[in-house]
Motif scaffolding. Structure first.
Motif, PDB file in Angstrom:
ATOM      1  N   GLU A   1      12.355  27.869  49.112  1.00 28.70           N
ATOM      2  CA  GLU A   1      12.990  27.759  47.799  1.00 28.70           C
ATOM      3  C   GLU A   1      14.508  27.652  47.932  1.00 28.70           C
ATOM      4  OE1 GLU A   1      11.388  27.392  44.968  1.00 28.70           O
ATOM      5  OE2 GLU A   1       9.479  27.494  46.031  1.00 28.70           O
ATOM      6  N   ALA A   2      15.077  28.407  48.861  1.00 29.74           N
ATOM      7  CA  ALA A   2      16.531  28.374  49.046  1.00 29.74           C
ATOM      8  C   ALA A   2      16.990  27.003  49.534  1.00 29.74           C
ATOM      9  CB  ALA A   2      16.943  29.462  50.045  1.00 29.74           C
ATOM     10  N   ARG A   3      16.240  26.423  50.471  1.00 26.30           N
ATOM     11  CA  ARG A   3      16.588  25.082  50.954  1.00 26.30           C
ATOM     12  C   ARG A   3      16.555  24.068  49.819  1.00 26.30           C
ATOM     13  NH1 ARG A   3      12.740  25.565  56.214  1.00 26.30           N
ATOM     14  NH2 ARG A   3      14.231  26.556  57.637  1.00 26.30           N
ATOM     15  N   ALA A   4      15.508  24.156  48.989  1.00 28.56           N
ATOM     16  CA  ALA A   4      15.379  23.221  47.871  1.00 28.56           C
ATOM     17  C   ALA A   4      16.509  23.398  46.864  1.00 28.56           C
ATOM     18  CB  ALA A   4      14.021  23.403  47.192  1.00 28.56           C
ATOM     19  N   LEU A   5      16.896  24.650  46.607  1.00 27.71           N
ATOM     20  CA  LEU A   5      17.981  24.924  45.665  1.00 27.71           C
ATOM     21  C   LEU A   5      19.303  24.344  46.161  1.00 27.71           C
ATOM     22  CD1 LEU A   5      17.276  28.608  44.530  1.00 27.71           C
ATOM     23  CD2 LEU A   5      17.429  26.599  43.047  1.00 27.71           C
ATOM     24  N   ILE A   6      19.565  24.495  47.453  1.00 17.67           N
ATOM     25  CA  ILE A   6      20.802  23.951  48.017  1.00 17.67           C
ATOM     26  C   ILE A   6      20.814  22.428  47.895  1.00 17.67           C
ATOM     27  CG2 ILE A   6      22.062  23.580  50.172  1.00 17.67           C
ATOM     28  CD1 ILE A   6      21.291  26.413  51.000  1.00 17.67           C
ATOM     29  N   GLU A   7      19.688  21.800  48.222  1.00 16.65           N
ATOM     30  CA  GLU A   7      19.610  20.345  48.152  1.00 16.65           C
ATOM     31  C   GLU A   7      19.808  19.845  46.722  1.00 16.65           C
ATOM     32  OE1 GLU A   7      19.471  16.592  49.627  1.00 16.65           O
ATOM     33  OE2 GLU A   7      19.478  18.463  50.767  1.00 16.65           O
ATOM     34  N   ARG A   8      19.127  20.502  45.772  1.00 15.64           N
ATOM     35  CA  ARG A   8      19.251  20.076  44.367  1.00 15.64           C
ATOM     36  C   ARG A   8      20.669  20.282  43.859  1.00 15.64           C
ATOM     37  NH1 ARG A   8      13.909  22.291  43.799  1.00 15.64           N
ATOM     38  NH2 ARG A   8      14.743  24.263  43.009  1.00 15.64           N
ATOM     39  N   THR A   9      21.291  21.381  44.266  1.00 13.86           N
ATOM     40  CA  THR A   9      22.658  21.661  43.831  1.00 13.86           C
ATOM     41  C   THR A   9      23.632  20.625  44.375  1.00 13.86           C
ATOM     42  OG1 THR A   9      22.200  24.039  43.750  1.00 13.86           O
ATOM     43  CG2 THR A   9      24.509  23.374  43.826  1.00 13.86           C
ATOM     44  N   LYS A  10      23.471  20.272  45.645  1.00 12.42           N
ATOM     45  CA  LYS A  10      24.350  19.268  46.242  1.00 12.42           C
ATOM     46  C   LYS A  10      24.175  17.908  45.579  1.00 12.42           C
ATOM     47  CE  LYS A  10      24.896  21.392  50.807  1.00 12.42           C
ATOM     48  NZ  LYS A  10      24.640  21.266  52.271  1.00 12.42           N
ATOM     49  N   GLU A  11      22.918  17.549  45.258  1.00 21.71           N
ATOM     50  CA  GLU A  11      22.676  16.277  44.568  1.00 21.71           C
ATOM     51  C   GLU A  11      23.331  16.271  43.201  1.00 21.71           C
ATOM     52  OE1 GLU A  11      18.488  15.669  44.419  1.00 21.71           O
ATOM     53  OE2 GLU A  11      18.308  15.147  46.550  1.00 21.71           O
ATOM     54  N   ALA A  12      23.233  17.409  42.493  1.00 19.99           N
ATOM     55  CA  ALA A  12      23.845  17.503  41.164  1.00 19.99           C
ATOM     56  C   ALA A  12      25.363  17.369  41.258  1.00 19.99           C
ATOM     57  CB  ALA A  12      23.472  18.833  40.516  1.00 19.99           C
ATOM     58  N   ILE A  13      25.942  17.984  42.283  1.00 16.42           N
ATOM     59  CA  ILE A  13      27.396  17.890  42.471  1.00 16.42           C
ATOM     60  C   ILE A  13      27.797  16.447  42.755  1.00 16.42           C
ATOM     61  CG2 ILE A  13      29.290  18.539  44.009  1.00 16.42           C
ATOM     62  CD1 ILE A  13      27.926  21.281  44.310  1.00 16.42           C
ATOM     63  N   GLU A  14      27.012  15.753  43.596  1.00 15.90           N
ATOM     64  CA  GLU A  14      27.310  14.355  43.916  1.00 15.90           C
ATOM     65  C   GLU A  14      27.264  13.486  42.663  1.00 15.90           C
ATOM     66  OE1 GLU A  14      24.694  13.021  46.954  1.00 15.90           O
ATOM     67  OE2 GLU A  14      25.627  14.228  48.540  1.00 15.90           O
ATOM     68  N   LYS A  15      26.287  13.755  41.784  1.00 13.30           N
ATOM     69  CA  LYS A  15      26.185  12.979  40.550  1.00 13.30           C
ATOM     70  C   LYS A  15      27.408  13.180  39.672  1.00 13.30           C
ATOM     71  CE  LYS A  15      21.128  12.807  40.211  1.00 13.30           C
ATOM     72  NZ  LYS A  15      19.946  13.203  39.399  1.00 13.30           N
ATOM     73  N   VAL A  16      27.810  14.438  39.520  1.00 13.39           N
ATOM     74  CA  VAL A  16      28.976  14.734  38.692  1.00 13.39           C
ATOM     75  C   VAL A  16      30.227  14.121  39.301  1.00 13.39           C
ATOM     76  CG1 VAL A  16      30.453  16.587  37.836  1.00 13.39           C
ATOM     77  CG2 VAL A  16      27.972  16.844  37.745  1.00 13.39           C
ATOM     78  N   GLN A  17      30.359  14.234  40.629  1.00 16.22           N
ATOM     79  CA  GLN A  17      31.524  13.690  41.299  1.00 16.22           C
ATOM     80  C   GLN A  17      31.581  12.168  41.192  1.00 16.22           C
ATOM     81  OE1 GLN A  17      34.155  15.212  42.765  1.00 16.22           O
ATOM     82  NE2 GLN A  17      33.336  17.123  41.937  1.00 16.22           N
TER      83      GLN A  17
ATOM     84  N   PHE B   1      19.893   3.821  44.615  1.00 13.83           N
ATOM     85  CA  PHE B   1      21.246   3.560  44.110  1.00 13.83           C
ATOM     86  C   PHE B   1      21.471   4.298  42.795  1.00 13.83           C
ATOM     87  CE2 PHE B   1      24.336   1.161  41.628  1.00 13.83           C
ATOM     88  CZ  PHE B   1      25.396   1.091  42.522  1.00 13.83           C
ATOM     89  N   HIS B   2      20.480   4.272  41.917  1.00 11.80           N
ATOM     90  CA  HIS B   2      20.631   4.936  40.620  1.00 11.80           C
ATOM     91  C   HIS B   2      20.755   6.447  40.775  1.00 11.80           C
ATOM     92  CE1 HIS B   2      20.303   5.748  36.382  1.00 11.80           C
ATOM     93  NE2 HIS B   2      19.257   6.524  36.600  1.00 11.80           N
ATOM     94  N   ILE B   3      20.028   7.019  41.729  1.00 12.23           N
ATOM     95  CA  ILE B   3      20.122   8.463  41.971  1.00 12.23           C
ATOM     96  C   ILE B   3      21.534   8.833  42.426  1.00 12.23           C
ATOM     97  CG2 ILE B   3      19.353  10.326  43.506  1.00 12.23           C
ATOM     98  CD1 ILE B   3      16.567   9.047  43.440  1.00 12.23           C
ATOM     99  N   LYS B   4      22.120   8.017  43.282  1.00 10.73           N
ATOM    100  CA  LYS B   4      23.458   8.305  43.796  1.00 10.73           C
ATOM    101  C   LYS B   4      24.553   8.026  42.766  1.00 10.73           C
ATOM    102  CE  LYS B   4      22.451   7.444  48.691  1.00 10.73           C
ATOM    103  NZ  LYS B   4      22.760   6.596  49.869  1.00 10.73           N
ATOM    104  N   TYR B   5      24.335   6.984  41.956  1.00 14.85           N
ATOM    105  CA  TYR B   5      25.377   6.566  41.007  1.00 14.85           C
ATOM    106  C   TYR B   5      24.783   6.407  39.605  1.00 14.85           C
ATOM    107  CZ  TYR B   5      27.291   5.440  45.587  1.00 14.85           C
ATOM    108  OH  TYR B   5      27.695   5.513  46.888  1.00 14.85           O
ATOM    109  N   PRO B   6      24.426   7.527  38.974  1.00 13.06           N
ATOM    110  CA  PRO B   6      23.763   7.457  37.666  1.00 13.06           C
ATOM    111  C   PRO B   6      24.645   6.892  36.558  1.00 13.06           C
ATOM    112  CG  PRO B   6      24.392   9.715  38.183  1.00 13.06           C
ATOM    113  CD  PRO B   6      24.624   8.917  39.424  1.00 13.06           C
ATOM    114  N   GLY B   7      25.966   6.859  36.809  1.00 12.08           N
ATOM    115  CA  GLY B   7      26.862   6.325  35.786  1.00 12.08           C
ATOM    116  C   GLY B   7      26.906   4.815  35.749  1.00 12.08           C
ATOM    117  N   VAL B   8      26.281   4.164  36.723  1.00 14.59           N
ATOM    118  CA  VAL B   8      26.286   2.698  36.780  1.00 14.59           C
ATOM    119  C   VAL B   8      25.042   2.158  36.076  1.00 14.59           C
ATOM    120  CG1 VAL B   8      26.260   0.678  38.277  1.00 14.59           C
ATOM    121  CG2 VAL B   8      27.543   2.721  38.965  1.00 14.59           C
ATOM    122  N   LYS B   9      25.267   1.316  35.104  1.00 13.17           N
ATOM    123  CA  LYS B   9      24.153   0.680  34.396  1.00 13.17           C
ATOM    124  C   LYS B   9      23.711  -0.562  35.167  1.00 13.17           C
ATOM    125  CE  LYS B   9      22.793  -1.495  30.047  1.00 13.17           C
ATOM    126  NZ  LYS B   9      23.238  -1.927  28.694  1.00 13.17           N
TER     127      LYS B   9
END
Length: 299
Positions: free
Chosen positions: A67-83, A113-121
């Motif tokens: 669970e901890a590994r999954a939480l870290i991965e999801r958190t990092k992905e969320a940060i990348e999306k925001v960034q 590509f969409h996962i990495k750059y959700p702001g791009v239509k």
């Protein structure tokens, strides 16, 4: 709970030694112990236990590792999306792609590509090769996925090689060729043939393509040239002939028509699929998309 706590926990779970974990993160052992206790207090469960002065994971601790590994991965992905939004990775990308590419790896490239750059239509359009080529020259697309042809000239453009595709013969499962490991040109001497014109070109261009795939003596066997893969396969299922198809047409073999697909010996010729884009395109997200396609090519 924070990522740092989770990283302390995962390292301690691996080493079963708080001292080693402290040394790795350049902090004191007491700081590691305190962070683990805080985590256990928040979860309301013991993650470690000591037996005869040795450290062990509890049953809950064993579960929490995954669970901890999954939480870290999801958190990092969320940060990348925001960034990605913060860095200005937004806007629109106009992509044209060859019919039948949706059956292969193309959707995965788009998804990644969409996962990495959700702001791009992403604006996608599916066309035959000739129409793709014409629309690209007219400036309708930022980039296209198209089959390479000698008579397609892309001025001031870059080409990123993606895949080479061989060809297969589609026949009913009870056909005499269905059980072969490879269909040779001589095997088709008496067969009515159905071709797929993915170029939607007809005329001399289609004849040039046919010469690369089939021996000249087989031209007279062609009974139909179809612009749509599914139509060609329906004709095969109806017993009207054997279809010669590039393998990117086959993808997931989505139609359940009791058809077998056997590799065709083309003397080494394979169709090439490339990504094309103009060198002077100023769309800021285009280089990111090109990079994603190049990464997919390396897999």
């Amino acid at each position: 709970m924070n990522i740092q706590q989770l990283e302390y926990f995962l390292d301690a779970a691996k080493t079963l030694n708080f001292t080693r974990t402290a040394e790795k993160f350049y902090i004191s052992q007491s700081a590691v112990t305190q962070q683990i206790r805080n985590l256990e207090r928040e979860l309301d469960v013991a993650l470690f236990q000591r037996i005869n002065r040795k450290l062990y994971l509890t049953d809950a601790g064993e579960i929490w590792v995954g669970e901890a590994r999954a939480l870290i991965e999801r958190t990092k992905e969320a940060i990348e999306k925001v960034q990605s939004v913060k860095k200005g990775y937004s806007g629109q990308l106009r992509i044209g792609y060859l019919q039948a590419m949706e059956l292969g790896y193309f959707p995965v490239t788009i998804q990644n590509f969409h996962i990495k750059y959700p702001g791009v239509k992403l604006s996608l359009e599916r066309l035959h090769a000739q129409n793709l080529y014409d629309a690209y020259l007219e400036g309708k697309f930022d980039a296209i996925f198209n089959i390479a042809r000698d008579y397609y000239v892309y001025p001031d453009s870059e080409a990123v090689h993606l895949i080479y595709c061989g060809f297969s013969v589609a026949v009913p499962q009870n056909h005499r060729l269905a059980g072969k490991k490879m269909v040779h040109q001589s095997d088709l001497a008496e067969e009515p043939l159905i071709l797929h014109d993915c170029n939607l070109s007809g005329g001399m261009q289609q004849k040039q393509i046919s010469r690369q795939v089939l021996n000249p003596e087989l031209y007279e066997n062609v009974v139909s040239v179809e612009s749509d893969t599914d139509t060609a396969l329906v004709l095969v299922a109806a017993g009207m002939g054997a279809a010669i198809l590039p393998n990117f047409d086959l993808g997931f073999k989505k139609m359940n028509l009791n058809i077998s697909y056997v590799p065709l010996d083309t003397g080494g010729y394979r169709a090439e699929i490339n990504l094309y884009y103009r060198k002077d395109n100023t769309n800021p997200v285009l280089p990111l998309f090109v990079q994603e396609c190049q990464a997919a090519d390396e897999l």
